[in-house]
Design a protein around this motif. Structure first.
Motif, PDB file in Angstrom:
ATOM      1  N   GLN A  13       0.831  -1.208   0.000  1.00 44.18           N
ATOM      2  CA  GLN A  13       0.000   0.000   0.000  1.00 44.18           C
ATOM      3  C   GLN A  13       0.864   1.257   0.000  1.00 44.18           C
ATOM      4  O   GLN A  13       0.523   2.245  -0.660  1.00 44.18           O
ATOM      5  CB  GLN A  13      -0.943  -0.013   1.204  1.00 44.18           C
ATOM      6  N   TRP A  16       2.080   1.707  -3.496  1.00 42.79           N
ATOM      7  CA  TRP A  16       1.012   2.275  -4.323  1.00 42.79           C
ATOM      8  C   TRP A  16       0.925   3.788  -4.115  1.00 42.79           C
ATOM      9  O   TRP A  16       0.793   4.542  -5.082  1.00 42.79           O
ATOM     10  CB  TRP A  16      -0.338   1.655  -3.983  1.00 42.79           C
ATOM     11  N   PHE A 166      -6.177  -0.370  -4.940  1.00 46.75           N
ATOM     12  CA  PHE A 166      -5.299   0.434  -5.793  1.00 46.75           C
ATOM     13  C   PHE A 166      -6.130   1.348  -6.684  1.00 46.75           C
ATOM     14  O   PHE A 166      -5.823   2.527  -6.832  1.00 46.75           O
ATOM     15  CB  PHE A 166      -4.397  -0.468  -6.652  1.00 46.75           C
ATOM     16  N   ARG A 170      -6.096   5.388  -6.761  1.00 47.47           N
ATOM     17  CA  ARG A 170      -5.799   6.125  -7.998  1.00 47.47           C
ATOM     18  C   ARG A 170      -6.888   7.152  -8.298  1.00 47.47           C
ATOM     19  O   ARG A 170      -6.606   8.316  -8.575  1.00 47.47           O
ATOM     20  CB  ARG A 170      -5.674   5.141  -9.171  1.00 47.47           C
TER      21      ARG A 170
END
Length: 177
Positions: A13, A16, A166, A170
């Protein structure tokens, strides 16, 4: 725009968040949260973030995170404590003597429930970050109308407590910036 994703529980994470362009990550150090990370694990996550993205440890009281306080860049607390690297969270205006690096407005106290942001926030000096109930679908409007220094998100990006998506991460950072 400062954009923080909170409640991270894995190195993936954090990776990401770095890849997607977040400004900061948060690791929860209060046992009252479903996203709680034990101190040894919190240190590992802070070490993984170090030098790559700004790291926050989040709790209600300093006593909950005392043993990891030196591992993180910023200490985010809901109860006022005089620290040089404090991010103070509250749903009421800070007193003039309550100076901090960041002021996080979070009426939800970490519950992720959205509430309208009060007008007094415009008068708070320094770096004001809005939190509480922000989602990929509402953050763009909040940023456009309130023009905060930054925004903070956690539960709306999850498939389960502590398990971030994810794609949701985003969408949020794209909408916020």
């Amino acid at each position: 725009m400062f954009v923080k994703v909170c409640g991270l529980t894995t190195e993936e994470q954090i990776d990401w968040a770095v890849e997607l362009g977040y400004t900061a990550i948060g690791v929860v150090g209060t046992t009252k949260s479903k996203r709680y990370v034990e101190p040894a694990r919190a240190r590992e996550l802070a070490a993984h973030a170090r030098g790559r993205i700004r790291s926050f440890v989040v709790a209600f009281d300093r006593s909950e995170v005392d043993e990891v306080i030196d591992d993180f860049d910023v200490i985010q607390l809901y109860n006022w404590t005089d620290l040089p690297n404090l991010a103070y969270c509250s749903s009421v205006p800070p007193e003039p003597e309550q100076t901090c690096e960041y002021f996080f407005y979070d009426a939800s106290a970490g519950s992720g429930v959205f509430a309208e942001f009060p007008d007094w926030l415009e008068k708070v000096p320094g770096q004001v970050v809005l939190a509480g109930g922000l989602t990929p679908d509402n953050v763009a409007e909040v940023v456009a109308t309130r023009r905060p220094f930054g925004v903070d998100v956690s539960s709306s990006l999850e498939t389960a407590p502590g398990i971030k998506s994810f794609d949701a991460m985003r969408r949020f950072v794209e909408a916020a910036t």
